[in-house]
Design a protein around this motif. Structure first.
Motif, PDB file in Angstrom:
ATOM      1  N   ASN A  23       0.821  -1.207   0.000  1.00  0.00           N
ATOM      2  CA  ASN A  23       0.000   0.000   0.000  1.00  0.00           C
ATOM      3  C   ASN A  23       0.859   1.263   0.000  1.00  0.00           C
ATOM      4  O   ASN A  23       0.500   2.282   0.596  1.00  0.00           O
ATOM      5  CB  ASN A  23      -0.959   0.000   1.192  1.00  0.00           C
ATOM      6  CG  ASN A  23      -0.218  -0.015   2.520  1.00  0.00           C
ATOM      7  OD1 ASN A  23       1.006  -0.142   2.575  1.00  0.00           O
ATOM      8  ND2 ASN A  23      -0.961   0.108   3.603  1.00  0.00           N
ATOM      9  N   ASN A  62      -9.352   2.814  -2.010  1.00  0.00           N
ATOM     10  CA  ASN A  62      -9.046   1.514  -2.621  1.00  0.00           C
ATOM     11  C   ASN A  62      -9.492   0.384  -1.703  1.00  0.00           C
ATOM     12  O   ASN A  62     -10.075  -0.611  -2.160  1.00  0.00           O
ATOM     13  CB  ASN A  62      -7.552   1.399  -2.906  1.00  0.00           C
ATOM     14  CG  ASN A  62      -7.177   0.067  -3.526  1.00  0.00           C
ATOM     15  OD1 ASN A  62      -7.500  -0.221  -4.668  1.00  0.00           O
ATOM     16  ND2 ASN A  62      -6.499  -0.774  -2.746  1.00  0.00           N
ATOM     17  N   GLY A  98      -3.699   1.533  -4.860  1.00  0.00           N
ATOM     18  CA  GLY A  98      -4.816   2.150  -5.559  1.00  0.00           C
ATOM     19  C   GLY A  98      -5.360   1.272  -6.666  1.00  0.00           C
ATOM     20  O   GLY A  98      -4.785   0.230  -7.003  1.00  0.00           O
ATOM     21  N   THR A  99      -6.463   1.706  -7.228  1.00  0.00           N
ATOM     22  CA  THR A  99      -7.089   1.023  -8.356  1.00  0.00           C
ATOM     23  C   THR A  99      -7.662   2.078  -9.295  1.00  0.00           C
ATOM     24  O   THR A  99      -8.286   3.042  -8.838  1.00  0.00           O
ATOM     25  CB  THR A  99      -8.231   0.093  -7.899  1.00  0.00           C
ATOM     26  OG1 THR A  99      -7.712  -0.931  -7.038  1.00  0.00           O
ATOM     27  CG2 THR A  99      -8.909  -0.573  -9.103  1.00  0.00           C
ATOM     28  N   GLN A 177     -10.411  -3.148 -13.872  1.00  0.00           N
ATOM     29  CA  GLN A 177      -9.822  -2.512 -12.704  1.00  0.00           C
ATOM     30  C   GLN A 177      -8.316  -2.713 -12.738  1.00  0.00           C
ATOM     31  O   GLN A 177      -7.847  -3.861 -12.736  1.00  0.00           O
ATOM     32  CB  GLN A 177     -10.386  -3.100 -11.401  1.00  0.00           C
ATOM     33  CG  GLN A 177     -11.910  -3.033 -11.297  1.00  0.00           C
ATOM     34  CD  GLN A 177     -12.594  -4.181 -12.012  1.00  0.00           C
ATOM     35  OE1 GLN A 177     -12.258  -5.342 -11.789  1.00  0.00           O
ATOM     36  NE2 GLN A 177     -13.558  -3.893 -12.883  1.00  0.00           N
ATOM     37  N   VAL A 179      -5.182  -2.507 -10.706  1.00  0.00           N
ATOM     38  CA  VAL A 179      -4.731  -2.451  -9.313  1.00  0.00           C
ATOM     39  C   VAL A 179      -3.233  -2.167  -9.309  1.00  0.00           C
ATOM     40  O   VAL A 179      -2.476  -2.807 -10.051  1.00  0.00           O
ATOM     41  CB  VAL A 179      -5.011  -3.791  -8.602  1.00  0.00           C
ATOM     42  CG1 VAL A 179      -4.639  -3.705  -7.132  1.00  0.00           C
ATOM     43  CG2 VAL A 179      -6.473  -4.193  -8.766  1.00  0.00           C
TER      44      VAL A 179
END
Length: 204
Positions: A23, A62, A98-99, A177, A179
């Protein structure tokens, strides 16, 4: 080979599916926004319809996205299948930085369909091609900045709830998506089919 060509090729070669992500980000949020903005602005689209929409969710947002995915999947997928194919994967996406949600807005095609009715049946395919080019460009740019990424398609699971949560127009169709986060390890070895089986040149 020019320096620009070499840079582009290095970006394409470096783009990989990396699922072990942290992250953390290698670049500021403002830089992420700048890169995705450039993709949305400059990636091509059929008839210049500019149908692709991107929603960037970072950090806590996210986590919220993938909490929603887990909630929907756990209540709609058989328990055994959820435990085997969904639970750990969704946890990994939640652990990322994040996405980017990639959508297609069908509105620009309405007027085009009236002008070119004989081509109307082709619009959905062209829309998907357009979106795919945006996905590839964003993926390549993020990886060029030291981020790892993987592309997912939890479209049916996220379509309704994401629209509600982030006030996304319901008519937009969720396509993918992306990621991303700082890689927690190297990518798996890439195995490619020989180019000779996939590229055919005539007339040279």
């Amino acid at each position: 080979m020019s320096n620009i060509t070499s840079t582009i090729l290095n970006g394409i070669r470096g783009r990989r599916s990396i699922h072990a992500l942290t992250n953390q980000s290698t670049i500021p949020d403002e830089r992420i926004e700048e890169l995705i903005s450039e993709v949305v602005k400059h990636a091509p689209s059929a008839f210049n319809t500019q149908t692709t929409r991107a929603v960037v969710l970072l950090k806590a947002e996210n986590e919220k996205l993938w909490d929603v995915a887990r909630e929907v999947a756990s209540s709609t997928v058989p328990a055994e299948l959820f435990a085997k194919a969904y639970d750990s994967r969704i946890a990994a996406f939640r652990a990322a930085y994040g996405t980017v949600l990639f959508y297609e807005d069908p509105t620009p095609f309405v007027g085009l369909g009236e002008k070119w009715p004989m081509l109307k049946s082709e619009f959905p395919e062209w829309s998907n091609v357009t979106n795919g080019m945006h996905q590839f460009a964003a993926w390549t740019l993020l990886e060029s900045e030291g981020l790892g990424a993987n592309l997912q398609h939890y479209n049916g699971i996220l379509q309704v709830r994401a629209s509600e949560e982030w006030k996304i127009p319901a008519e937009w169709s969720l396509k993918a998506q992306l990621v991303f986060g700082t890689p927690a390890g190297p990518p798996k070895e890439k195995v490619s089919e020989p180019v000779e089986k996939r590229l055919f040149v005539h007339g040279k």
